[in-house]
Scaffold this motif. Structure first.
Motif, PDB file in Angstrom:
ATOM      1  N   GLY A 121       0.618  -0.939   0.224  1.00 28.11           N
ATOM      2  CA  GLY A 121      -0.378  -0.293   0.044  1.00 28.11           C
ATOM      3  C   GLY A 121       0.586   0.962  -0.002  1.00 28.11           C
ATOM      4  N   TRP A 122       0.099   2.125   0.466  1.00 32.87           N
ATOM      5  CA  TRP A 122       0.887   4.043  -0.107  1.00 32.87           C
ATOM      6  C   TRP A 122      -0.038   4.154   0.808  1.00 32.87           C
ATOM      7  CZ3 TRP A 122      -0.926   8.863  -1.192  1.00 32.87           C
ATOM      8  CH2 TRP A 122       0.176   9.758  -1.245  1.00 32.87           C
ATOM      9  N   SER A 123       1.223   5.615   2.023  1.00 25.55           N
ATOM     10  CA  SER A 123       0.296   6.431   2.590  1.00 25.55           C
ATOM     11  C   SER A 123       0.798   8.110   2.319  1.00 25.55           C
ATOM     12  CB  SER A 123       0.506   6.282   4.094  1.00 25.55           C
ATOM     13  OG  SER A 123       1.301   6.293   4.260  1.00 25.55           O
ATOM     14  N   GLY A 124       0.363   8.292   2.689  1.00 22.57           N
ATOM     15  CA  GLY A 124       0.959   9.980   1.732  1.00 22.57           C
ATOM     16  C   GLY A 124       1.727  10.620   3.163  1.00 22.57           C
ATOM     17  N   ASP A 125       2.857  10.045   3.776  1.00 22.09           N
ATOM     18  CA  ASP A 125       3.247  10.021   5.300  1.00 22.09           C
ATOM     19  C   ASP A 125       4.463  11.244   4.512  1.00 22.09           C
ATOM     20  OD1 ASP A 125       4.035   7.992   4.293  1.00 22.09           O
ATOM     21  OD2 ASP A 125       4.214   6.853   5.814  1.00 22.09           O
ATOM     22  N   GLY A 126       4.951  10.761   3.510  1.00 26.78           N
ATOM     23  CA  GLY A 126       5.935  11.925   3.066  1.00 26.78           C
ATOM     24  C   GLY A 126       7.339  10.666   3.638  1.00 26.78           C
ATOM     25  N   LYS A 127       6.466   9.390   4.135  1.00 24.41           N
ATOM     26  CA  LYS A 127       8.339   8.381   4.056  1.00 24.41           C
ATOM     27  C   LYS A 127       7.856   7.100   3.453  1.00 24.41           C
ATOM     28  CE  LYS A 127      11.128   8.899   6.766  1.00 24.41           C
ATOM     29  NZ  LYS A 127      10.786   8.581   8.598  1.00 24.41           N
ATOM     30  N   THR A 128       7.045   7.516   2.310  1.00 19.97           N
ATOM     31  CA  THR A 128       6.610   6.035   1.830  1.00 19.97           C
ATOM     32  C   THR A 128       6.704   6.067   0.401  1.00 19.97           C
ATOM     33  OG1 THR A 128       5.118   5.158   3.401  1.00 19.97           O
ATOM     34  CG2 THR A 128       4.562   4.364   1.233  1.00 19.97           C
ATOM     35  N   LEU A 129       7.147   5.696  -0.535  1.00 25.05           N
ATOM     36  CA  LEU A 129       7.481   5.318  -1.714  1.00 25.05           C
ATOM     37  C   LEU A 129       6.994   4.977  -2.338  1.00 25.05           C
ATOM     38  CD1 LEU A 129      11.488   5.132  -2.180  1.00 25.05           C
ATOM     39  CD2 LEU A 129      10.430   6.863  -2.786  1.00 25.05           C
ATOM     40  N   PRO A 130       6.509   5.155  -4.019  1.00 28.33           N
ATOM     41  CA  PRO A 130       4.943   4.062  -3.995  1.00 28.33           C
ATOM     42  C   PRO A 130       5.211   2.859  -4.893  1.00 28.33           C
ATOM     43  CG  PRO A 130       6.213   6.106  -5.891  1.00 28.33           C
ATOM     44  CD  PRO A 130       6.738   6.067  -4.434  1.00 28.33           C
ATOM     45  N   PRO A 131       4.108   1.969  -4.306  1.00 22.06           N
ATOM     46  CA  PRO A 131       4.956   0.580  -4.931  1.00 22.06           C
ATOM     47  C   PRO A 131       5.502   0.155  -5.869  1.00 22.06           C
ATOM     48  CG  PRO A 131       2.575   0.834  -4.206  1.00 22.06           C
ATOM     49  CD  PRO A 131       2.891   2.713  -4.444  1.00 22.06           C
ATOM     50  N   MET A 132       6.263  -0.327  -6.421  1.00 23.46           N
ATOM     51  CA  MET A 132       6.864  -1.010  -6.983  1.00 23.46           C
ATOM     52  C   MET A 132       6.871  -1.835  -7.591  1.00 23.46           C
ATOM     53  SD  MET A 132      10.994  -1.042  -7.851  1.00 23.46           S
ATOM     54  CE  MET A 132      11.873  -2.418  -6.898  1.00 23.46           C
ATOM     55  N   LEU A 133       6.733  -2.156  -9.214  1.00 24.65           N
ATOM     56  CA  LEU A 133       6.386  -3.693  -9.744  1.00 24.65           C
ATOM     57  C   LEU A 133       8.046  -4.484 -10.248  1.00 24.65           C
ATOM     58  CD1 LEU A 133       4.959  -6.225 -11.539  1.00 24.65           C
ATOM     59  CD2 LEU A 133       4.740  -4.268 -13.392  1.00 24.65           C
ATOM     60  N   GLU A 158      -4.125  -1.636 -11.444  1.00 30.19           N
ATOM     61  CA  GLU A 158      -5.042  -1.426 -10.308  1.00 30.19           C
ATOM     62  C   GLU A 158      -4.408  -1.130  -9.034  1.00 30.19           C
ATOM     63  OE1 GLU A 158      -8.053  -3.908  -8.166  1.00 30.19           O
ATOM     64  OE2 GLU A 158      -8.237  -2.966 -10.051  1.00 30.19           O
ATOM     65  N   VAL A 159      -2.542  -0.932  -9.092  1.00 30.82           N
ATOM     66  CA  VAL A 159      -2.338  -0.377  -8.270  1.00 30.82           C
ATOM     67  C   VAL A 159      -2.716   1.015  -8.357  1.00 30.82           C
ATOM     68  CG1 VAL A 159       0.136   0.592  -7.420  1.00 30.82           C
ATOM     69  CG2 VAL A 159      -0.192  -2.003  -8.071  1.00 30.82           C
ATOM     70  N   HIS A 160      -2.827   1.813  -9.065  1.00 31.44           N
ATOM     71  CA  HIS A 160      -3.081   3.066  -9.303  1.00 31.44           C
ATOM     72  C   HIS A 160      -4.793   2.617  -8.769  1.00 31.44           C
ATOM     73  CE1 HIS A 160      -4.933   7.381 -10.908  1.00 31.44           C
ATOM     74  NE2 HIS A 160      -3.596   7.118 -10.790  1.00 31.44           N
ATOM     75  N   ALA A 161      -5.648   1.737  -8.653  1.00 31.29           N
ATOM     76  CA  ALA A 161      -6.893   2.264  -8.524  1.00 31.29           C
ATOM     77  C   ALA A 161      -6.800   2.451  -6.713  1.00 31.29           C
ATOM     78  CB  ALA A 161      -7.951   1.084  -9.200  1.00 31.29           C
ATOM     79  N   ARG A 162      -5.930   1.411  -6.725  1.00 29.74           N
ATOM     80  CA  ARG A 162      -6.169   0.733  -5.001  1.00 29.74           C
ATOM     81  C   ARG A 162      -5.606   1.730  -4.426  1.00 29.74           C
ATOM     82  NH1 ARG A 162      -6.473  -4.491  -3.658  1.00 29.74           N
ATOM     83  NH2 ARG A 162      -6.300  -3.680  -1.732  1.00 29.74           N
ATOM     84  N   THR A 163      -4.645   2.371  -4.764  1.00 29.69           N
ATOM     85  CA  THR A 163      -3.313   3.578  -3.002  1.00 29.69           C
ATOM     86  C   THR A 163      -3.357   4.818  -4.454  1.00 29.69           C
ATOM     87  OG1 THR A 163      -1.457   2.819  -4.881  1.00 29.69           O
ATOM     88  CG2 THR A 163      -2.085   1.158  -3.596  1.00 29.69           C
TER      89      THR A 163
END
Length: 300
Positions: free
Chosen positions: A175-187, A216-221
């Motif tokens: 997942g991803w959260s806008g906490d400033g410490k989480t990079l985009p999910p990677m494939l 799907e990642v974009h739709a979910r995160t």
């Protein structure tokens, strides 16, 4: 009244036995036609032909050594290299980081931070059957020492569809959260460690599979996935598609003193994996920019 030209009141019927033979013969012919069609249907399902790549699934999940599959695990055997002995001469400011998987086990994050690592990508999942048993220690541990970190998924496009693997990934650490410490999910999409280099997919089928995953990642995160690959694999297995350069950050792998030629469409790399061992545990990576730009990427 003349009965000439009238149909007989009791028209002549075919013998019952003949009708039964005709019915049985027709059924056998229909069954034969169905059996002939089955191999073609199975081939279409496996290769994605005539079907939405997101719906392509197979019953073969041959993931037998996921603990040995990490970002770059297949590259030395296909492209050579490994721990390069040259010196990287940056064209601009680069920020040091690393990527890890279960292969590294429990990581000493404090030492990695003290040695200069400022970000980490951590393997979360593979296919729809494997989760990294060390994910919590690695993902939370990097965060706790101050690193900006993200999760990645090792793709196996011949075991299930792109959307199915994206869902599994997001539900198990991606997942991803806008906490400033989480990079985009990677494939992580690279050479197949279990067989055919391109997982048995055509170039268009592979593009479709990747599209299903990142969408799907974009739709979910709400984030477009970073794509990790090599230029050689991308050219061979997607036909050097430029379809993803507009949205998805590029994480290119090349064990050399420069990142070299990039896949089509990307004018620059966002991340570069330049060696499979070195100062930090796991693979050695650069972010293409200063630390504040890394923070901007994390913030979306």
């Amino acid at each position: 009244m003349n009965d000439a030209g009238r149909s007989p009141r009791h028209p002549r019927r075919r013998p019952r036995g003949a009708a039964r033979v005709t019915t049985v013969t027709g059924a056998l012919l229909s069954l034969f036609a169905l059996l002939l069609a089955l191999p073609a249907a199975a081939s279409a399902a496996t290769n994605g032909a005539g079907a939405s790549p997101a719906s392509v699934t197979t019953s073969r999940d041959h993931v037998t050594h996921p603990q040995l599959d990490w970002a770059g695990s297949t590259i030395p055997s296909h492209e050579g290299g490994g721990s390069h002995g040259g010196t990287v001469t940056p064209d601009a400011t680069l920020t040091s980081g690393m990527d890890v998987s279960a292969y590294q086990g429990s990581v000493d994050w404090t030492t990695a931070w003290n040695n200069g690592a400022r970000f980490a990508y951590v393997k979360a999942t593979e296919s729809t059957t494997y989760t990294n048993p060390d994910f919590t220690q690695q993902y939370d541990g990097s965060y706790d020492v101050g690193m900006i970190r993200g999760a990645y998924h090792f793709a196996t496009p011949d075991t299930s569809g792109g959307a199915a693997q994206a869902d599994y990934f997001v539900s198990h650490g991606g997942g991803w959260s806008g906490d400033g410490k989480t990079l985009p999910p990677m494939l992580d999409i690279e050479y197949n460690p279990y067989g055919a280099e391109c997982y048995g997919l055509s170039q268009s089928g592979m593009v479709g599979w990747i599209s299903a995953f990142v969408n799907e990642v974009h739709a979910r995160t709400s984030r477009w996935a970073t794509i990790y690959t090599t230029t050689d694999w991308w050219t061979t297995c997607t036909g050097n598609s430029s379809a993803f350069a507009g949205n998805d950050p590029l994480f290119v792998a090349r064990y050399s003193s420069s990142a070299g030629t990039l896949p089509a469409g990307w004018g620059y790399y966002t991340f570069w994996q330049y060696a499979d061992s070195g100062t930090f545990p796991g693979d050695q990576d650069y972010f293409n920019g200063a630390y504040d730009r890394l923070q901007a990427l994390a913030n979306g």
